[in-house]
Enzyme design. Sequence first.
Site, PDB file in Angstrom:
ATOM      1  N   GLU A  21      -9.592  -2.004   5.566  1.00 28.20           N
ATOM      2  CA  GLU A  21     -10.250  -1.676   6.828  1.00 28.20           C
ATOM      3  C   GLU A  21     -11.504  -2.535   7.023  1.00 28.20           C
ATOM      4  OE1 GLU A  21      -8.392  -0.161   8.628  1.00 28.20           O
ATOM      5  OE2 GLU A  21      -8.014   1.935   8.147  1.00 28.20           O
ATOM      6  N   ASP A  40       0.820  -1.217   0.000  1.00 24.27           N
ATOM      7  CA  ASP A  40       0.000   0.000   0.000  1.00 24.27           C
ATOM      8  C   ASP A  40       0.850   1.261   0.000  1.00 24.27           C
ATOM      9  OD1 ASP A  40       0.938  -0.493   2.562  1.00 24.27           O
ATOM     10  OD2 ASP A  40      -1.029  -0.886   3.424  1.00 24.27           O
ATOM     11  N   HIS A  72      -7.048  -5.127  10.383  1.00 28.74           N
ATOM     12  CA  HIS A  72      -6.849  -4.950   8.931  1.00 28.74           C
ATOM     13  C   HIS A  72      -5.545  -5.601   8.461  1.00 28.74           C
ATOM     14  CE1 HIS A  72      -4.764  -0.784   9.714  1.00 28.74           C
ATOM     15  NE2 HIS A  72      -3.851  -1.718   9.638  1.00 28.74           N
ATOM     16  N   ASP A 101      -7.331  -3.012  14.465  1.00 24.04           N
ATOM     17  CA  ASP A 101      -8.717  -3.304  14.056  1.00 24.04           C
ATOM     18  C   ASP A 101      -8.799  -4.534  13.155  1.00 24.04           C
ATOM     19  OD1 ASP A 101      -7.578  -2.380  11.725  1.00 24.04           O
ATOM     20  OD2 ASP A 101      -8.960  -0.700  11.429  1.00 24.04           O
TER      21      ASP A 101
HETATM   22  P1  PGA Z   1       2.470  -1.685  12.662  1.00 24.87           P
HETATM   23  O1  PGA Z   1       1.333  -1.631  11.551  1.00 24.87           O
HETATM   24  O2  PGA Z   1       3.427  -2.744  12.264  1.00 24.87           O
HETATM   25  O3  PGA Z   1       3.115  -0.308  12.621  1.00 24.87           O
HETATM   26  O4  PGA Z   1       1.809  -1.974  13.965  1.00 24.87           O
HETATM   27  C1  PGA Z   1       0.762  -2.817  11.068  1.00 24.87           C
HETATM   28  C2  PGA Z   1      -0.477  -2.514  10.232  1.00 24.87           C
HETATM   29  O5  PGA Z   1      -1.222  -1.561  10.541  1.00 24.87           O
HETATM   30  O6  PGA Z   1      -0.710  -3.255   9.266  1.00 24.87           O
END
Ligand code: PGA
Length: 269
Positions: A143, A67, A138, A136
């Site tokens: 999302e 992304d 994702h 959450d």
């Molecule tokens: P993080 O993000 O490794 O910074 O916790 C993971 C994500 O949101 O996919």
Amino acid sequence: MRVIVEPDRDEVGRRAAQFVAELVRRRPTCVLGLATGGTVLGTYAELIRMHREEGLDFSRVVSFNLDEYVGLGPTHPQSYRHFMQQNFFDHINIDVRNTHVPDGRALDFEAHCEQYEKHIREEGGIDLQILGIGGDGHIAFNEPGSSLGSRTRLKTLTEETVRDNARFFDNEDEVPRLAITMGVGTILESRRCLLIACGESKAKAIRETIEGPVTAQITASALQLHREVVAILDEEAARLLERREYYRQVEHAQTLMRSGQMRPLSPTR
Ligand code: PGA
């Protein structure tokens, strides 16, 4: 889903890197799906070490990132292209022309997303997709509520994600509200997935992903439908799993089988 629990964040990084390195050695032209975020930093650090000290060769590897924020160009310090250069690509011998991150400043997003999917297909598909997970649930920026069949497209970030990611920006208002993201369907087409999670803040999402029902409300739970997923967790992220003891037994049996001390039964005729 195979579940591996490691004592801490450093061990998670090392273990995940071993999976990647094993593939790169076996198939030097492999296609890696890469992720950004705090969790994968340990994995990249270990791969950089392997490159420097053990000659792990990325020269023919192709990569696609999950992304990118809409509106941020490749040199913006918070763009995911910049993150990848700083934390991985600039320290290994990958050919930057073989690295792909969606373009957050594309003029025609729909065409760009279609092209991204086409490009993945032309390269033969993703061999190993590295994934973090949001609080959450994702994966990439899919999302809650994202279609489990979704493809690369624009996605509006939830307030929770904006808050979580504000730590990388000067303030919350600077966090873009839109991102280009591979879809859940795109991710499910990769040949193997490596889900990495560390810390207490991921424990609930990890339980729902691994032991809850498959639901678009926790997009990572769609990984239950994938043929080959390895989840590598630290103790804190694994804390709420009910079947932890069973996952430990499975890993123990795998170790015994690999060492030849235990053999699977031969098929009956
Ligand atoms: P993080 O993000 O490794 O910074 O916790 C993971 C994500 O949101 O996919």
